[in-house]
Design a protein around this motif. Sequence first.
Motif, PDB file in Angstrom:
ATOM      1  N   ALA A   1       0.870  -1.180   0.000  1.00  0.00           N
ATOM      2  CA  ALA A   1       0.000   0.000   0.000  1.00  0.00           C
ATOM      3  C   ALA A   1       0.907   1.230   0.000  1.00  0.00           C
ATOM      4  O   ALA A   1       1.369   1.664   1.044  1.00  0.00           O
ATOM      5  N   CYS A   2       1.186   1.742  -1.181  1.00  0.00           N
ATOM      6  CA  CYS A   2       2.097   2.879  -1.337  1.00  0.00           C
ATOM      7  C   CYS A   2       1.300   4.117  -1.740  1.00  0.00           C
ATOM      8  O   CYS A   2       0.516   4.046  -2.684  1.00  0.00           O
ATOM      9  N   PRO A   3       1.510   5.223  -1.030  1.00  0.00           N
ATOM     10  CA  PRO A   3       0.818   6.460  -1.419  1.00  0.00           C
ATOM     11  C   PRO A   3       1.166   6.820  -2.869  1.00  0.00           C
ATOM     12  O   PRO A   3       2.312   6.687  -3.290  1.00  0.00           O
ATOM     13  N   ARG A   4       0.154   7.257  -3.602  1.00  0.00           N
ATOM     14  CA  ARG A   4       0.310   7.543  -5.025  1.00  0.00           C
ATOM     15  C   ARG A   4      -0.279   8.909  -5.343  1.00  0.00           C
ATOM     16  O   ARG A   4      -1.255   9.324  -4.734  1.00  0.00           O
TER      17      ARG A   4
ATOM     18  N   VAL B   1      -2.591   7.662 -18.219  1.00  0.00           N
ATOM     19  CA  VAL B   1      -2.423   8.252 -16.894  1.00  0.00           C
ATOM     20  C   VAL B   1      -0.989   7.978 -16.444  1.00  0.00           C
ATOM     21  O   VAL B   1      -0.450   6.900 -16.692  1.00  0.00           O
ATOM     22  N   THR B   2      -0.374   8.973 -15.819  1.00  0.00           N
ATOM     23  CA  THR B   2       0.956   8.822 -15.240  1.00  0.00           C
ATOM     24  C   THR B   2       0.858   9.083 -13.751  1.00  0.00           C
ATOM     25  O   THR B   2       0.307  10.102 -13.334  1.00  0.00           O
ATOM     26  N   ALA B   3       1.361   8.139 -12.967  1.00  0.00           N
ATOM     27  CA  ALA B   3       1.307   8.255 -11.507  1.00  0.00           C
ATOM     28  C   ALA B   3       2.687   7.982 -10.924  1.00  0.00           C
ATOM     29  O   ALA B   3       3.480   7.228 -11.488  1.00  0.00           O
ATOM     30  N   ARG B   4       2.937   8.594  -9.793  1.00  0.00           N
ATOM     31  CA  ARG B   4       4.173   8.358  -9.038  1.00  0.00           C
ATOM     32  C   ARG B   4       3.773   7.862  -7.659  1.00  0.00           C
ATOM     33  O   ARG B   4       2.823   8.375  -7.066  1.00  0.00           O
ATOM     34  N   TYR B   5       4.484   6.854  -7.158  1.00  0.00           N
ATOM     35  CA  TYR B   5       4.177   6.304  -5.842  1.00  0.00           C
ATOM     36  C   TYR B   5       5.463   6.120  -5.057  1.00  0.00           C
ATOM     37  O   TYR B   5       6.546   5.997  -5.629  1.00  0.00           O
ATOM     38  N   ASP B   6       5.342   6.124  -3.737  1.00  0.00           N
ATOM     39  CA  ASP B   6       6.493   5.968  -2.854  1.00  0.00           C
ATOM     40  C   ASP B   6       6.183   4.893  -1.823  1.00  0.00           C
ATOM     41  O   ASP B   6       5.235   5.015  -1.061  1.00  0.00           O
ATOM     42  N   CYS B   7       6.977   3.832  -1.834  1.00  0.00           N
ATOM     43  CA  CYS B   7       6.826   2.725  -0.887  1.00  0.00           C
ATOM     44  C   CYS B   7       7.956   2.864   0.128  1.00  0.00           C
ATOM     45  O   CYS B   7       9.045   2.321  -0.087  1.00  0.00           O
ATOM     46  N   SER B   8       7.714   3.597   1.182  1.00  0.00           N
ATOM     47  CA  SER B   8       8.774   3.915   2.136  1.00  0.00           C
ATOM     48  C   SER B   8       9.556   2.668   2.541  1.00  0.00           C
ATOM     49  O   SER B   8       8.991   1.654   2.930  1.00  0.00           O
TER      50      SER B   8
END
Length: 135
Positions: free
Chosen positions: A72-75, A85-92
């Motif tokens: 579950a990475c914020p996007r 669609v282009t999205a960026r996500y960060d999986c700490s």
Amino acid sequence: MRDITRLKPALLGAAAMVLLATPGAAQAPAALSGLQTGIWELRDLGRSGRTPQHICVRNPERLLQVRHSGRACPRRILSQDSDSVTARYDCSGAGWGQTTVSAETPRLARIDTQGIHDGSPFHHVYEARRTGACS
């Protein structure tokens, strides 16, 4: 001036109600809304001869996060139109990714994804094709 001070909390509350009632970030990107759910075959276009990957897609937004699946990475959506669609996500702690999904038909899409996974860079371009229903 005293009347404005008294109205301030009411105005802030009204603004919050409008923002909460407005559809927005919770909605799926338009480019993904036409994609069918089911088993999708991902064929890595940069690595011929490699066995295609098969994933169960119950929500088309799953295609935005192929490399860090199951997390579950914020996007955040960087850009979108009716077809892509282009999205960026960060999986700490596990890395990040940036993915563009371009829908060609409800059963065919192109996925261009890159980022860092467990300390190593990756870049893959997939042809994604729906092949059947999830079991």
